[in-house]
Design a protein around this motif. Structure first.
Motif, short mmCIF file in Angstrom:
data_model
loop_
_atom_site.label_atom_id
_atom_site.label_comp_id
_atom_site.label_asym_id
_atom_site.label_seq_id
_atom_site.Cartn_x
_atom_site.Cartn_y
_atom_site.Cartn_z
N VAL A 137 0.83 -1.20 0.00
CA VAL A 137 0.00 0.00 0.00
C VAL A 137 0.87 1.25 0.00
CG1 VAL A 137 -1.78 1.27 1.24
CG2 VAL A 137 -1.82 -1.23 1.21
N ALA A 138 1.83 1.30 0.91
CA ALA A 138 2.66 2.50 1.00
C ALA A 138 3.49 2.67 -0.26
CB ALA A 138 3.56 2.39 2.23
N ALA A 146 1.38 4.02 -3.03
CA ALA A 146 1.01 5.41 -2.78
C ALA A 146 2.17 6.33 -3.14
CB ALA A 146 0.60 5.60 -1.32
N LEU A 147 3.41 5.92 -2.80
CA LEU A 147 4.55 6.78 -3.07
C LEU A 147 4.82 6.86 -4.58
CD1 LEU A 147 6.86 5.77 -0.11
CD2 LEU A 147 5.60 7.91 -0.43
N LEU A 151 2.62 6.63 -6.87
CA LEU A 151 1.56 7.52 -7.34
C LEU A 151 1.95 8.98 -7.16
CD1 LEU A 151 -1.24 6.76 -8.40
CD2 LEU A 151 -2.13 7.32 -6.15
N VAL A 152 2.49 9.31 -5.98
CA VAL A 152 2.89 10.69 -5.70
C VAL A 152 3.92 11.16 -6.71
CG1 VAL A 152 4.14 12.15 -4.07
CG2 VAL A 152 2.33 10.64 -3.25
N GLN A 177 -5.68 -3.60 -7.49
CA GLN A 177 -6.46 -3.99 -6.30
C GLN A 177 -6.58 -2.83 -5.31
OE1 GLN A 177 -5.35 -7.74 -4.55
NE2 GLN A 177 -4.48 -8.38 -6.50
N LEU A 178 -5.72 -1.85 -5.53
CA LEU A 178 -5.73 -0.70 -4.62
C LEU A 178 -6.70 0.38 -5.07
CD1 LEU A 178 -4.02 -0.55 -2.11
CD2 LEU A 178 -2.35 0.80 -3.35
N VAL A 225 -9.69 0.82 -4.90
CA VAL A 225 -10.71 1.22 -3.94
C VAL A 225 -10.26 2.46 -3.17
CG1 VAL A 225 -12.27 0.34 -2.18
CG2 VAL A 225 -11.00 -1.26 -3.62
N SER A 226 -8.98 2.55 -2.89
CA SER A 226 -8.51 3.74 -2.17
C SER A 226 -7.84 4.76 -3.09
CB SER A 226 -7.55 3.34 -1.04
OG SER A 226 -6.46 2.64 -1.60
N ILE A 227 -7.28 4.27 -4.22
CA ILE A 227 -6.63 5.23 -5.12
C ILE A 227 -7.65 6.16 -5.75
CG2 ILE A 227 -5.43 5.45 -7.33
CD1 ILE A 227 -3.78 3.07 -6.62
N PRO A 234 -10.66 7.29 -4.80
CA PRO A 234 -11.12 8.42 -3.97
C PRO A 234 -10.06 9.51 -3.85
CG PRO A 234 -11.62 6.37 -2.88
CD PRO A 234 -10.80 6.02 -4.08
N VAL A 235 -8.80 9.09 -3.72
CA VAL A 235 -7.73 10.11 -3.65
C VAL A 235 -7.72 10.91 -4.93
CG1 VAL A 235 -5.25 10.46 -3.58
CG2 VAL A 235 -6.30 8.79 -2.09
N ILE A 249 -10.52 13.42 -5.17
CA ILE A 249 -10.28 14.69 -4.47
C ILE A 249 -9.22 15.51 -5.19
CG2 ILE A 249 -9.42 15.68 -2.32
CD1 ILE A 249 -10.52 13.13 -0.94
N VAL A 250 -8.14 14.83 -5.60
CA VAL A 250 -7.05 15.52 -6.28
C VAL A 250 -7.57 16.19 -7.56
CG1 VAL A 250 -4.92 15.15 -7.57
CG2 VAL A 250 -5.19 14.11 -5.32
N ALA A 289 2.47 14.98 -0.23
CA ALA A 289 2.79 13.57 -0.45
C ALA A 289 2.40 12.75 0.77
CB ALA A 289 4.27 13.42 -0.75
N ILE A 333 -1.37 12.26 0.96
CA ILE A 333 -1.87 11.24 0.04
C ILE A 333 -1.57 9.84 0.58
CG2 ILE A 333 -1.54 10.23 -2.25
CD1 ILE A 333 -1.18 13.05 -3.31
N LEU A 334 -0.34 9.69 1.07
CA LEU A 334 0.06 8.40 1.63
C LEU A 334 -0.86 7.99 2.77
CD1 LEU A 334 2.29 6.21 1.68
CD2 LEU A 334 3.50 7.61 3.35
N PHE A 386 -3.79 9.09 3.51
CA PHE A 386 -5.16 8.91 3.06
C PHE A 386 -5.35 7.50 2.50
CE2 PHE A 386 -8.77 9.06 0.34
CZ PHE A 386 -9.62 10.00 0.88
N ILE A 387 -4.41 7.11 1.63
CA ILE A 387 -4.55 5.80 0.99
C ILE A 387 -4.46 4.69 2.03
CG2 ILE A 387 -3.42 4.17 -0.57
CD1 ILE A 387 -2.89 6.40 -2.45
N ILE A 388 -3.52 4.82 2.95
CA ILE A 388 -3.37 3.76 3.96
C ILE A 388 -4.62 3.66 4.82
CG2 ILE A 388 -2.11 3.10 6.04
CD1 ILE A 388 0.42 4.15 4.68
N TRP A 397 -7.69 4.74 4.17
CA TRP A 397 -8.85 4.32 3.37
C TRP A 397 -8.79 2.81 3.10
CZ3 TRP A 397 -12.54 7.92 1.70
CH2 TRP A 397 -13.58 7.36 0.94
N GLN A 398 -7.57 2.32 2.82
CA GLN A 398 -7.43 0.91 2.48
C GLN A 398 -7.72 0.03 3.70
OE1 GLN A 398 -6.76 0.30 -0.76
NE2 GLN A 398 -7.40 -1.77 -0.26
#
Lengths: 487, 658
Positions: A205-206, A209-210, A212-213, A265-266, A268-270, A272-273, A276-277, B645, B648-649, B651-653, B655-656
């Motif tokens: 997950v982390a 997310a990184l 993605l950033v 699979q992520l 679901v949380s990506i 929504p982010v 907002i973005v 950054a 976002i990190l 938020f994703i964690i 939310w997941q």
């Protein structure tokens, strides 16, 4: 991977190679030529791009992979390559007229465009994190240099420094994410990560997310957008034009590929982010553009807003919808025409190091250069999303796919925020058409004129007959979604 | 082939408009004004002539076909394909539209030729002919279209052309106002018309003539449709007709429309456009024939219009105003016939009226031309000696409209009065008969005051009175000829029988194959016989003419005396002021509406604009705030980037793991 495999793969990446070869040839020829020959070296760049374009056409025929699956030479990448090559070619032509006014070391600029473009093409095809990062850096580092290219200008240098430092920061984040993903899955291949993805594992997950950033930074999305206005304003006009189109499209290409081939699979949380973005990107871009006194800076904010519209399409692709992915691809295609055109008009009007950037600089354009004013009108209408231009169709497709996928609020907010944009785009036309001229206009430039004709006709023609290019975008979307739907 | 009839005038308009009216010829090609006028005249008149020739050729083709199925349909393309609703761009030439096309193109051609002389000194000569050709194009679209939407296109198009031509001399504010008035009043009618089309689509599920009228004449289909709905359709369409054809209560625009050039009044506001309403109702005869209530309303409105307009015409002093009210009155006749179901009688009057009213208007134009713009008949008189051709042709027109036997108006008017009486509308017949007297009276007055008696022309003008050029007098002569003989193609049966000729009404025989008549059988035993009817109407015309001669020729001082008589004064004044209808409308509609719109404007300024400006101000404030955040400092960018950054990190964690 044996030698024959390497050779076979090398033959497959002809488009990329032709750009790199052309770039190297330029670097060699530049010091050993002089006078007229040196001035016309841009033809080498154009030849390389043309060859790349022709070789790239073959990729529309079917999907292939090279280097043991490190690069996926599919229609998705091919469509993006068209965007990159078109953007690069037009940027070369504009640069030829623009840079010669105040710089004598122009060939290096063409070479940088070619290298950066090859990086984008690798990035769009990358299905493995090492190649991905390679492409990412080839693209970015060339862009940093291009931003600082006018070394006698403090603003250009400042832009280069800012881009370099913040870009390095984002690359570090990206790399850290890649490391985490490797640690979790034991592989740098997207397909392996895809197979082993475990949402319960925080490393996955982390890491995702990184990664993605890192991409969102290159896209210029909120809250990682602050570098955009400063860099775009400071960089030479044609560098800005090239970056705003090419780098952005490449970042979107890899974003889509990674989401749908790597860690879907992520989603679901990506999603929504990104929801907002996207909303904040559109709002910030559009509102901040209102009060700008420089057209160049206004276009920088507008490019943030357009990134927001394209992100709407990414959100609308939630669940692997072809329409959503297709609308993003098509949006970037459309944006290439209209945004390059807008910057092209400004670079046309710049001369001898004086950037055409304030509203006063274009006042009275209609009276003195009616065709230029007409082209500017077409680009501004297209950027504002007014039919029958390609900008309208692309925006329509993005918001339609959002509505189709059930993201009503996203579409509503997006459309409302784009209403604001009409104000600042039309303001350009008010100055161009209704004000008295205050500055002198440069003389006729043949190359830029041809490019502007191509872009404005394309903007208009594809707005009236958009369906062929749209069908191709949908096919491209289908090829990137193959893994997703297959898995 | 039909397409070319409408397309060629459009090509003419495009050519004259783009090359000449746009100024391209003068400014860029540096062409001479003389060449411009020559080419514009040839193109402008030529295209209408070609249309007229094609229409005539197709007319003979129709004649060669078997009577019940005399029609040609040309399907060009699918115009509006939208789900279950489709409209084809289809043209229909049947006997009805053929007659209309012939009138439009031939009378139109004569008026175009006349315009060459009349508008010769006009600066915007090319613009004038462009508009005129555009009008012909839309008018032909109106009559040749094979569906209601296509008719509506033509309907709106002629409205536009009419607006442009009424306000042709727009430098004078009252001319521009007249154009606006015509347009706005017509919009009221158009609103009814388009509602009628909606309702037709709702009921019949089509807007194509064949399908709509086919279903409307199918008893099985109609049994499911309530009679009221049919009446409502008929009345909504009639609202449209009332606007375009200037009937009560929407006739007020037509007199003002005289502000346009006189040939325009002849073409648009007498011969063609204003008869579009009559054409439309004749086209929808199937629908009207099934609604006696609607028919009753049509015929009553028509009779009242006819009478009211005649009473106003009698006191007007502007030569064109008299003719304008006369046109309204004559349109009333047409609608009377159409209202009682005698469609061909109404259409025949449409045809003869096109001849003699175009003639009268062009004649009045010739008078105005001769008198350097003078339009007031009080300042005319004795003009016959100066402009004999105009006087004689005008005289023929007067006899035709007054219903003097053997002239065209006699046959068509008696056809109408006869059928109104035969079908039992005795009161309407009587109103019509009184109107015949009034018609003869005001037309006699107009002719006598203009051409006979002592000259009252101002000395300054008298010295250069001149007969009009040939381009103007030849159309007058042709129209005068038609005004005399035009009646013989449609001699009403009952008059024909008196002369021992059977099937004398060729016009009826030709046109009726396109029209569904209601099942009317002459009852045979009315109070008055055919001969008596005829005597009545000849007597009425005679009384009117005799009265006019007595009052305006033999005793010219008498009218003033009558007018100043105490009991007559209110009537005279009322008629002169057009029964204060304009003032009434102004008080009842215009003023309240203006008040309402002023209030709305205030509301708009204060609240709507306030809200809009407020939003804009908020946006600007936000923009300034955002600008402030853009410090330009690298370290603050990096910090914000890091925070973003991280956000976002996290938020994703979070939310997941939810």
């Amino acid at each position: 991977m044996d030698l024959s495999e390497v050779l076979k793969s090398t033959l497959l990446i002809g488009p990329e190679i032709s750009l790199i070869v052309a770039g190297i040839v330029l670097m060699i020829l530049d010091p050993i030529t002089k006078g007229e020959v040196k001035k016309n070296l841009f033809w080498v760049a154009l030849a390389g791009l043309a060859l790349g374009f022709i070789l790239n056409l073959k990729r529309f025929g079917g999907d292939m992979s090279a280097f043991s699956g490190a690069l996926s030479l599919d229609q998705f990448a091919a469509y993006f390559n068209v965007i990159f090559l078109l953007g690069a070619a037009v940027a070369v032509v504009f640069s030829k007229d623009y840079l010669t006014g105040f710089l004598h070391y122009t060939s290096e600029f063409y070479a940088l465009i070619l290298f950066s473009t090859s990086g984008m093409m690798i990035l769009a095809s990358a299905t493995e994190f090492m190649s991905l990062f390679l492409g990412f850096e080839i693209m970015s580092i060339s862009a940093y240099v291009m931003s600082a290219f006018n070394r006698s200008s403090p603003r250009s240098t400042e832009a280069g420094i800012k881009y370099l430092v913040l870009g390095g920061f984002s690359s570090a984040i990206l790399l850290y994410g890649i490391a985490l993903l490797y640690g979790a899955s034991g592989s740098i291949y997207l397909s392996e990560i895809f197979k082993n993805f475990d949402v319960a594992n925080p490393l996955f997950v982390a890491g995702s997310a990184l990664v993605l950033v890192g991409f969102l930074f290159k896209i210029g999305a909120f809250p990682l957008h602050q570098w955009v206005p400063d860099v775009y304003e400071g960089a030479p006009m044609t560098a800005t034009a090239f970056m705003s189109v090419g780098v952005k499209a490449a970042a979107f290409a890899i974003l889509l590929r990674v989401i749908f081939e790597g860690f879907y699979q992520l989603q679901v949380s990506i999603m929504p982010v990104l929801w907002i973005v996207a909303i904040f990107t559109m709002i910030v871009g559009n509102i901040a553009a209102i009060t700008q006194k420089s057209i160049k800076r206004m276009l920088a904010y507008s490019s943030i807003a357009h990134a927001g519209y394209a992100l709407v399409g990414v959100v609308a692709a939630y669940g692997g919808k072809e329409l959503g992915v297709g609308s993003v691809i098509y949006y970037l295609f459309a944006y290439t025409f209209m945004n390059l055109g807008a910057f092209g008009v400004l670079s046309y009007l710049s001369r001898d190091g004086h950037e055409c950037e304030t509203f006063e600089d274009i006042a009275g354009l209609w009276g003195r250069r009616p065709f230029l004013a007409l082209a500017l009108g077409i680009f501004m209408f297209s950027l504002a999303g007014i039919p029958p231009t390609i900008g309208f169709f692309a925006k329509y497709r993005v918001f339609l796919s959002a509505v189709d996928a059930g993201f009503y609020w996203l579409a509503v907010i997006g459309i409302l925020s784009s209403v604001v944009s009409a104000y600042y785009y039309l303001r350009v036309l008010v100055y161009a058409y209704m004000k008295e001229e205050t500055a002198a206009f440069p003389s006729f430039k043949i190359g830029s004129s041809v490019a502007l004709v191509v872009l404005s006709v394309g903007t208009f023609f594809l707005g009236v007959f958009p369906l062929d290019s749209w069908d191709l975008a949908i096919k491209a979307a289908g090829s990137v979604l193959m893994a997703f739907h297959g898995g | 082939m039909i397409l070319w009839i409408i397309l060629i005038p459009l090509i003419g308009a495009a050519l004259n408009g783009l090359v000449f009216a746009s100024g391209f010829w003068k400014k860029y090609l540096r062409g001479s004004e003389h060449t411009e006028k020559t080419v514009v005249s040839i193109v402008g008149c030529g295209v209408v002539l070609i249309s007229a020739l094609i229409s005539s050729a197709l007319f003979f083709k129709l004649l060669s076909m078997e009577p019940p199925r005399r029609e040609i349909i040309q399907n060009l393309f699918e115009w509006i394909p939208s789900g279950s609703f489709t409209v084809s761009f289809e043209l229909l030439l049947d006997t009805l539209s053929c007659v209309m096309a012939l009138i439009i193109t031939w009378v139109g051609f004569l008026i175009h030729v006349y315009s060459v002389g009349y508008m010769h000194h006009e600066k915007a000569y090319a613009k004038y002919f462009t508009y005129l050709n555009i009008f012909i194009f839309f008018m032909l679209t109106l009559v040749l279209g094979n569906s209601f939407p296509l008719m509506f296109v033509g309907w709106e198009g002629v409205g536009l052309a009419s607006f442009l031509l009424i306000g042709f001399w727009y430098e004078k504010p009252e001319n521009a106002d007249a154009g606006r008035k015509a347009f706005i009043v017509n919009r009221i009618g158009d609103f009814g018309f388009i509602l009628g089309i909606f309702l037709i689509f709702f009921v019949f599920d089509s807007v194509n003539y064949q399908e709509v009228f086919g279903r409307a004449s199918d008893p099985a289909f109609m049994s499911a449709v309530p009679a009221t709905v049919i009446t409502v359709i008929a009345l909504l369409l009639f609202v449209g007709a009332v606007g375009k054809s200037a009937q009560i209560p929407l006739y007020v625009w037509l007199p003002d429309a005289m502000a346009g050039p006189t040939p325009v009044s002849a073409l648009i506001h007498a011969a063609t456009m204003v008869t579009a309403g009559a054409y439309m109702i004749a086209r929808c005869s199937v629908i009207y024939s099934q609604s006696p209530a609607a028919q009753m309303i049509v015929v009553t409105v028509a009779a009242l219009t006819s009478f009211l307009a005649a009473t106003i015409a009698i006191t007007q002093n502007d030569i064109k105003k008299v003719l304008a009210y006369s046109t309204i009155s004559q349109l009333g006749y047409m609608f009377m016939a159409i209202g009682v179901g005698a469609y061909t009688a109404g259409l025949f009057h449409l045809v003869t009226h096109a001849f003699f009213k175009a003639l009268l208007f062009l004649g009045s134009g010739s008078v105005i031309h001769a008198l350097s713009g003078e339009q007031d008949i009080r300042h005319m008189g004795g003009l016959r000696k100066f402009i004999p051709t105009t006087a004689i042709t005008f005289f023929i027109g007067t006899l035709a409209i007054a219903g003097v036997p053997f002239f065209s108006g006699f046959f068509s008017k008696d056809g109408i009065l006869g059928s109104v009486y035969e079908r039992g509308y005795s009161i309407h017949w009587m109103i019509g008969l009184v109107t015949v007297i009034l018609t003869a009276l005001y037309m006699g007055r107009l002719y006598l005051l203009t051409f006979e008696g002592k000259s009252r022309v101002a000395d300054k003008i008298r010295s250069h009175i001149h007969e009009s050029p040939l381009t103007m007098t030849i159309p007058l002569m042709v129209l005068a000829f038609l005004a005399v003989v035009g009646g013989y193609m449609g001699v009403p049966e009952f008059i024909g029988e008196l002369a021992g000729i059977h099937e004398s009404n060729l016009f009826d025989k030709f046109v009726s194959s396109s029209i569904t008549m209601d099942s009317f059988v002459p009852a045979g035993h009315h109070l008055l016989s055919h001969t008596t009817l005829l005597i009545f109407s000849i007597a009425a015309a005679a009384v009117g003419i005799a009265g006019a001669c007595y009052l305006f020729y033999f005793r010219p001082s008498l009218p003033e005396k009558i007018a100043s008589n105490k009991t007559i004064v209110p009537l005279y004044r009322g008629s002169l002021r057009k029964w204060y209808v304009d003032e009434l409308y102004d008080y009842v509609f215009v003023q309240p509406f203006r008040y309402l719109s002023e209030q709305a404007s205030k509301f708009d300024l204060r609240f709507i604009d306030g809200a809009v400006n407020g939003v804009a101000a908020v946006m600007k404030d936000m923009a300034l705030t955002l600008q402030a955040a853009q410090s330009g400092l690298l370290r603050s960018y990096a910090t914000l980037m890091g925070i973003g950054a991280f956000a976002i990190l996290v938020f994703i964690i979070i939310w997941q793991s939810l």
